[in-house]
Design a protein around this motif. Structure first.
Motif, PDB file in Angstrom:
ATOM      1  N   SER A  47      67.067  53.466   9.370  1.00 32.05           N
ATOM      2  CA  SER A  47      67.785  53.500  10.652  1.00 32.05           C
ATOM      3  C   SER A  47      67.857  52.135  11.332  1.00 32.05           C
ATOM      4  CB  SER A  47      67.156  54.523  11.596  1.00 32.05           C
ATOM      5  OG  SER A  47      65.856  54.130  11.961  1.00 32.05           O
ATOM      6  N   CYS A  48      67.052  51.191  10.883  1.00 26.60           N
ATOM      7  CA  CYS A  48      67.042  49.853  11.484  1.00 26.60           C
ATOM      8  C   CYS A  48      67.761  48.822  10.613  1.00 26.60           C
ATOM      9  CB  CYS A  48      65.604  49.412  11.734  1.00 26.60           C
ATOM     10  SG  CYS A  48      64.664  49.125  10.218  1.00 26.60           S
ATOM     11  N   THR A  49      68.539  49.274   9.638  1.00 23.71           N
ATOM     12  CA  THR A  49      69.180  48.361   8.690  1.00 23.71           C
ATOM     13  C   THR A  49      70.133  47.399   9.388  1.00 23.71           C
ATOM     14  OG1 THR A  49      69.023  50.021   6.943  1.00 23.71           O
ATOM     15  CG2 THR A  49      70.578  48.221   6.593  1.00 23.71           C
ATOM     16  N   VAL A  50      69.984  46.122   9.064  1.00 23.94           N
ATOM     17  CA  VAL A  50      70.888  45.054   9.492  1.00 23.94           C
ATOM     18  C   VAL A  50      71.200  44.222   8.254  1.00 23.94           C
ATOM     19  CG1 VAL A  50      69.956  44.969  11.846  1.00 23.94           C
ATOM     20  CG2 VAL A  50      69.053  43.414  10.096  1.00 23.94           C
ATOM     21  N   ARG A  51      72.145  43.316   8.377  1.00 25.56           N
ATOM     22  CA  ARG A  51      72.417  42.388   7.277  1.00 25.56           C
ATOM     23  C   ARG A  51      71.784  41.045   7.623  1.00 25.56           C
ATOM     24  NH1 ARG A  51      78.417  43.196   4.942  1.00 25.56           N
ATOM     25  NH2 ARG A  51      77.496  41.884   3.334  1.00 25.56           N
ATOM     26  N   LEU A  52      70.972  40.549   6.718  1.00 25.41           N
ATOM     27  CA  LEU A  52      70.326  39.250   6.858  1.00 25.41           C
ATOM     28  C   LEU A  52      70.916  38.358   5.784  1.00 25.41           C
ATOM     29  CD1 LEU A  52      68.208  37.425   8.164  1.00 25.41           C
ATOM     30  CD2 LEU A  52      66.510  38.414   6.611  1.00 25.41           C
ATOM     31  N   ASP A  53      71.697  37.360   6.210  1.00 21.20           N
ATOM     32  CA  ASP A  53      72.448  36.510   5.282  1.00 21.20           C
ATOM     33  C   ASP A  53      73.272  37.357   4.325  1.00 21.20           C
ATOM     34  OD1 ASP A  53      71.424  34.263   6.511  1.00 21.20           O
ATOM     35  OD2 ASP A  53      69.836  33.975   5.030  1.00 21.20           O
ATOM     36  N   GLY A  54      73.846  38.449   4.842  1.00 17.91           N
ATOM     37  CA  GLY A  54      74.736  39.308   4.070  1.00 17.91           C
ATOM     38  C   GLY A  54      74.071  40.441   3.334  1.00 17.91           C
TER      39      GLY A  54
END
Length: 194
Positions: A47-54
């Motif tokens: 639920s906390c997924t983000v993109r870090l450098d894509g």
């Protein structure tokens, strides 16, 4: 410590970050970006997924200090990220030809709302609405970020590809079928647009 990084196309600075502070905490509590949800704090639910450098990551497992000088895209930035991707030949990350330096130069409009009050949606966000894939909404931000990354690298994903890409994201409200429908819909619309 002080952490400088780019969030949704904007340079950000977080002061007084302690060494055990997570990226999730910094995004939600210091940056005012509540889209990434705080659920398990163990990297199990997505639920906390983000993109870090894509790359999709669980922001609860990333120490804030690890993002120094890096690019983070949250669910609040997906619409602008998708727009930039469309303007730059179909990809917003270095993996598809856009350099990280070029991505860092993208500047979200000040009125686009760091907290997501803009009216425009990314294609995957619109597909989730149109397919009825949103229920309680707690898992939705992580699913959207993961699905967006999938569609960036694979314009025609199979059902197995979709299941694999979303396998780290748990939803307690659905049987996942509407979520799969939404990703299929976004892929079909993406193909039509080309």
């Amino acid at each position: 410590m002080r952490v400088n990084f780019t969030v949704n196309g904007r340079q950000q600075e977080a002061d007084d970050v302690w060494e055990g502070e997570s990226l999730l905490y910094v995004l939600r509590e210091r940056m005012g970006l509540p889209g990434s949800k705080n659920a398990c704090e163990q990297g199990e639910c997505g639920s906390c997924t983000v993109r870090l450098d894509g790359v999709p990551v669980c922001s609860c497992l990333v120490a804030a200090g690890q993002v120094e000088g890096r690019e983070v895209v949250t669910v609040e930035g997906l619409a602008d990220y998708a727009k930039q991707r469309a303007e730059h030949g179909g990809c917003a990350t270095g993996a598809c030809g856009t350099s990280l330096d070029a991505a860092k130069s993208w500047e979200a409009r000040p009125s686009d709302g760091q907290a997501g009050e803009q009216g425009e949606l990314s294609p995957i966000q619109q597909a989730f609405i149109d397919a009825g894939a949103v229920q309680c909404g707690f898992c939705t931000p992580g699913l959207l970020v993961a699905a967006d990354e999938l569609l960036e690298r694979n314009a025609e994903p199979s059902d197995a590809d979709i299941r694999e890409a979303l396998s780290g994201n748990l939803c307690r409200c659905t049987g996942y079928e509407k979520i799969l429908d939404a990703v299929r819909l976004a892929a079909a619309r993406q193909e039509e647009a080309v």
